[in-house]
Motif scaffolding. Structure first.
Motif, PDB file in Angstrom:
ATOM      1  N   LYS A   5       0.865  -1.169   0.000  1.00 41.27           N
ATOM      2  CA  LYS A   5       0.000   0.000   0.000  1.00 41.27           C
ATOM      3  C   LYS A   5       0.899   1.216   0.000  1.00 41.27           C
ATOM      4  O   LYS A   5       1.630   1.475   0.963  1.00 41.27           O
ATOM      5  CB  LYS A   5      -0.926   0.001   1.209  1.00 41.27           C
ATOM      6  CG  LYS A   5      -1.891   1.174   1.157  1.00 41.27           C
ATOM      7  CD  LYS A   5      -3.090   1.010   2.058  1.00 41.27           C
ATOM      8  CE  LYS A   5      -4.184   1.957   1.577  1.00 41.27           C
ATOM      9  NZ  LYS A   5      -5.331   2.002   2.470  1.00 41.27           N
TER      10      LYS A   5
ATOM     11  N   ARG B 190      -2.487   9.015   5.006  1.00 43.66           N
ATOM     12  CA  ARG B 190      -3.147   8.288   6.082  1.00 43.66           C
ATOM     13  C   ARG B 190      -2.423   6.945   6.143  1.00 43.66           C
ATOM     14  O   ARG B 190      -1.274   6.903   6.556  1.00 43.66           O
ATOM     15  CB  ARG B 190      -4.650   8.163   5.752  1.00 43.66           C
ATOM     16  CG  ARG B 190      -5.515   7.788   6.910  1.00 43.66           C
ATOM     17  CD  ARG B 190      -6.964   7.606   6.485  1.00 43.66           C
ATOM     18  NE  ARG B 190      -7.119   6.517   5.508  1.00 43.66           N
ATOM     19  CZ  ARG B 190      -8.291   6.114   5.026  1.00 43.66           C
ATOM     20  NH1 ARG B 190      -9.408   6.707   5.393  1.00 43.66           N
ATOM     21  NH2 ARG B 190      -8.350   5.114   4.170  1.00 43.66           N
TER      22      ARG B 190
ATOM     23  N   PHE C 162      -1.043  -1.084  -4.498  1.00 39.74           N
ATOM     24  CA  PHE C 162      -2.250  -0.271  -4.558  1.00 39.74           C
ATOM     25  C   PHE C 162      -2.092   1.000  -3.757  1.00 39.74           C
ATOM     26  O   PHE C 162      -1.134   1.181  -2.991  1.00 39.74           O
ATOM     27  CB  PHE C 162      -3.487  -1.077  -4.145  1.00 39.74           C
ATOM     28  CG  PHE C 162      -3.751  -1.211  -2.662  1.00 39.74           C
ATOM     29  CD1 PHE C 162      -2.877  -1.890  -1.827  1.00 39.74           C
ATOM     30  CD2 PHE C 162      -4.914  -0.684  -2.105  1.00 39.74           C
ATOM     31  CE1 PHE C 162      -3.156  -2.044  -0.472  1.00 39.74           C
ATOM     32  CE2 PHE C 162      -5.206  -0.830  -0.754  1.00 39.74           C
ATOM     33  CZ  PHE C 162      -4.321  -1.509   0.065  1.00 39.74           C
TER      34      PHE C 162
ATOM     35  N   ASN D  89     -11.511   3.711  -5.975  1.00 39.41           N
ATOM     36  CA  ASN D  89     -12.636   3.367  -5.099  1.00 39.41           C
ATOM     37  C   ASN D  89     -13.925   3.526  -5.917  1.00 39.41           C
ATOM     38  O   ASN D  89     -13.871   3.688  -7.153  1.00 39.41           O
ATOM     39  CB  ASN D  89     -12.627   4.250  -3.845  1.00 39.41           C
ATOM     40  CG  ASN D  89     -12.765   5.727  -4.188  1.00 39.41           C
ATOM     41  OD1 ASN D  89     -12.848   6.108  -5.361  1.00 39.41           O
ATOM     42  ND2 ASN D  89     -12.793   6.568  -3.176  1.00 39.41           N
ATOM     43  N   SER D  90     -15.074   3.543  -5.258  1.00 43.52           N
ATOM     44  CA  SER D  90     -16.341   3.655  -6.002  1.00 43.52           C
ATOM     45  C   SER D  90     -16.379   4.909  -6.880  1.00 43.52           C
ATOM     46  O   SER D  90     -16.734   4.848  -8.065  1.00 43.52           O
ATOM     47  CB  SER D  90     -17.535   3.733  -5.045  1.00 43.52           C
ATOM     48  OG  SER D  90     -17.643   2.577  -4.285  1.00 43.52           O
TER      49      SER D  90
ATOM     50  N   ARG E  53     -11.767  -1.005  -6.720  1.00 43.30           N
ATOM     51  CA  ARG E  53     -12.121  -1.420  -5.347  1.00 43.30           C
ATOM     52  C   ARG E  53     -13.336  -0.660  -4.827  1.00 43.30           C
ATOM     53  O   ARG E  53     -13.246   0.111  -3.880  1.00 43.30           O
ATOM     54  CB  ARG E  53     -10.954  -1.147  -4.384  1.00 43.30           C
ATOM     55  CG  ARG E  53      -9.682  -1.884  -4.630  1.00 43.30           C
ATOM     56  CD  ARG E  53      -8.706  -1.663  -3.457  1.00 43.30           C
ATOM     57  NE  ARG E  53      -8.631  -0.290  -3.044  1.00 43.30           N
ATOM     58  CZ  ARG E  53      -7.793   0.613  -3.549  1.00 43.30           C
ATOM     59  NH1 ARG E  53      -6.927   0.274  -4.475  1.00 43.30           N
ATOM     60  NH2 ARG E  53      -7.814   1.855  -3.112  1.00 43.30           N
TER      61      ARG E  53
HETATM   62  C1  LIG Z   1     -12.978   1.715   2.053  1.00 43.70           C
HETATM   63  C2  LIG Z   1     -11.994   1.578   0.986  1.00 43.70           C
HETATM   64  C3  LIG Z   1     -12.397   1.441  -0.354  1.00 43.70           C
HETATM   65  C4  LIG Z   1     -13.819   1.607  -0.804  1.00 43.70           C
HETATM   66  O1  LIG Z   1     -14.187   2.969  -0.752  1.00 43.70           O
HETATM   67  P1  LIG Z   1     -15.622   3.454  -1.253  1.00 43.70           P
HETATM   68  O2  LIG Z   1     -15.546   4.930  -1.191  1.00 43.70           O
HETATM   69  O3  LIG Z   1     -16.606   2.906  -0.277  1.00 43.70           O
HETATM   70  O4  LIG Z   1     -15.815   2.916  -2.607  1.00 43.70           O
HETATM   71  C5  LIG Z   1     -11.416   1.197  -1.293  1.00 43.70           C
HETATM   72  N1  LIG Z   1     -10.118   1.096  -0.944  1.00 43.70           N
HETATM   73  C6  LIG Z   1      -9.700   1.245   0.326  1.00 43.70           C
HETATM   74  C7  LIG Z   1      -8.261   1.140   0.639  1.00 43.70           C
HETATM   75  C8  LIG Z   1     -10.616   1.500   1.336  1.00 43.70           C
HETATM   76  O5  LIG Z   1     -10.196   1.659   2.588  1.00 43.70           O
END
Ligand SMILES: *Cc1c(COP(=O)(O)O)cnc(C)c1O
Length: 407
Positions: free
Chosen positions: A155, A162, A192, A234-235, A250
């Motif tokens: 990561k 963070r 990632f 992410n979303s 993800r």
């Molecule tokens: C929570 C999280 C996600 C998903 O985020 P959403 O905004 O709910 O799509 C993806 N990657 C990581 C590292 C997360 O902590």
């Protein structure tokens, strides 16, 4: 009555109907006062929508925090059946819970203290996210103890500041991985990173993070570390930035049908959680009488009210008091007065609207029948729907419906 209309003797004794019968008959015996009903067909639909957005990229369904309080095992099964390829969680315990339920898909865990039980994760074939040399060494020791190599994903921090390896730490992590790779204790699978402003798709920070991510991948390759896959979105990025998809996306919140960028619409997603409560009492209140603690609502006329046995201990925030509606008896009706620990009151109007004890009120849901959505609570409270759905708790009982394709 239920056993007469459903069951194995029906002309189409499909498993789906039988399952429906079991759910209904169970419910008829013990309908809880307050429920969070999770529609697994909505989860499946949302995953298919996300797959369309993802194009060639695979979908990792993020099921951390008990699938955003939707039930990690049930949601994982529904998401995998709909074509999600991997699962993402925060802790090793969350990952082990999925393995214990027999889920064999790849699972990544990305936030653990360095004394976490990495051995258990390795033994259960769970991929571990690492952000520091300290973590990496703890994982390597665990791998030696278990006698199997650990599979890790780096990561890398590209600007969220963070979790993730900082720019100083990242090269050290890479060097250590090279050494551990030669030793055969740790195998790198993926790299990632996580975005800080994905819900502002055109914010330059998003592009900056993308560039830094590409640099991080290049730095690994320069050391001979070639990841099998890399992922960033992410979303919000999945549905707004095709250039962020890389090998996998993800999504979390969108899997649950909540818009990752509400200003841009719902992206054809269907909210999977509906919060419901059954009327415990219907009664008259005379004009001029105050209702609930503090008498913040005074009846402007003789009226009839309904008592809903769900309160802030169950996830209805006290700050919503006097500022929300419920869907009850087919229309939206205002909640009045303060939300208490265990209950709140709804105004039915002088004629009572035909509402009776035992009737079901929808606190939030899909919005399809004109009822409120988690988004409405979030807007009223100045927060995000993530906090609303993860907040349903206490005496709220979760119930899953649909999802036949997974059984
Ligand atoms: C929570 C999280 C996600 C998903 O985020 P959403 O905004 O709910 O799509 C993806 N990657 C990581 C590292 C997360 O902590």
């Amino acid at each position: 009555m239920l056993s007469g209309s459903f069951g194995r003797t029906s002309c189409e004794p499909s498993f789906g109907k039988w399952h429906y019968f079991l759910v209904l008959s169970n419910q008829s015996l013990t309908t809880p006062q307050a429920e969070a009903v999770i529609d697994l067909d909505a989860i499946g639909h949302n995953v298919r929508v996300l797959r369309r957005f993802a194009g060639d990229a695979a979908v990792m369904a993020v099921v951390k925090a008990d699938a955003y309080n939707h039930g990690a095992v049930e949601v994982s099964r529904a998401a995998l059946a709909a074509g999600a390829r991997e699962l993402g969680v925060t802790t090793i315990d969350e990952a082990l819970q999925l393995r214990a339920a027999g889920i064999e898909a790849p699972i990544l865990t990305w936030l653990n203290t360095s004394d976490a039980d990495f051995g258990a994760a390795i033994a259960a074939d769970i991929e571990i996210g690492v952000a520091s040399v300290k973590h990496l060494n703890a994982i390597a020791s665990a791998a030696k103890a278990v006698g199997e190599p650990a599979t890790v994903t780096i990561k890398v921090d590209t600007g969220l500041n963070r979790n993730g390896a900082s720019p100083l730490e990242y090269p050290r992590v890479l060097d250590e991985l090279v050494r551990l790779g030669r030793e055969g204790t740790v195998r790198l699978r993926a790299i990632f990173s996580h975005l800080a402003l994905a819900d502002q798709p055109h914010n330059p920070v998003v592009d900056k993070q993308r560039e830094r991510f590409l640099d991080a991948i290049a730095a690994a390759k320069a050391r001979g570390l070639v990841p099998e896959l890399v992922h960033l979105a992410n979303s919000a990025s999945t549905v707004t930035r095709p250039d962020m998809q890389f090998d996998m996306v993800r999504p979390g919140i969108a899997v649950y049908g909540l818009s990752p960028v509400p200003e841009l619409g719902d992206f054809d997603l269907i909210p999977a959680m509906s919060a419901k409560a059954r009327v415990a009492l219907v009664k008259e209140v005379a004009a001029g009488e105050g209702v609930s603690y503090g008498h913040e609502w005074i009846a402007p006329r003789d009226t009839v009210v309904a008592l809903l046995p769900v309160g802030y201990a169950d996830g209805v925030p006290r700050l919503l008091g006097g500022k929300f509606d419920v869907l009850l008896g087919g229309i939206r009706r205002p909640a009045i007065g303060r939300v208490c620990m265990d209950q709140f009151v709804v105004d039915l109007g002088p004629d009572g609207g035909g509402v009776e004890e035992g009737d079901e009120a929808e606190l939030f849901g899909t919005g399809d029948r004109g009822g409120p959505r988690a988004q409405d609570w979030a807007d009223t409270l100045g927060t995000i729907h993530y906090e609303i759905v993860t907040g349903m708790r206490g005496r709220t009982v979760r119930r899953h419906v649909g999802g036949e394709e997974t059984t």
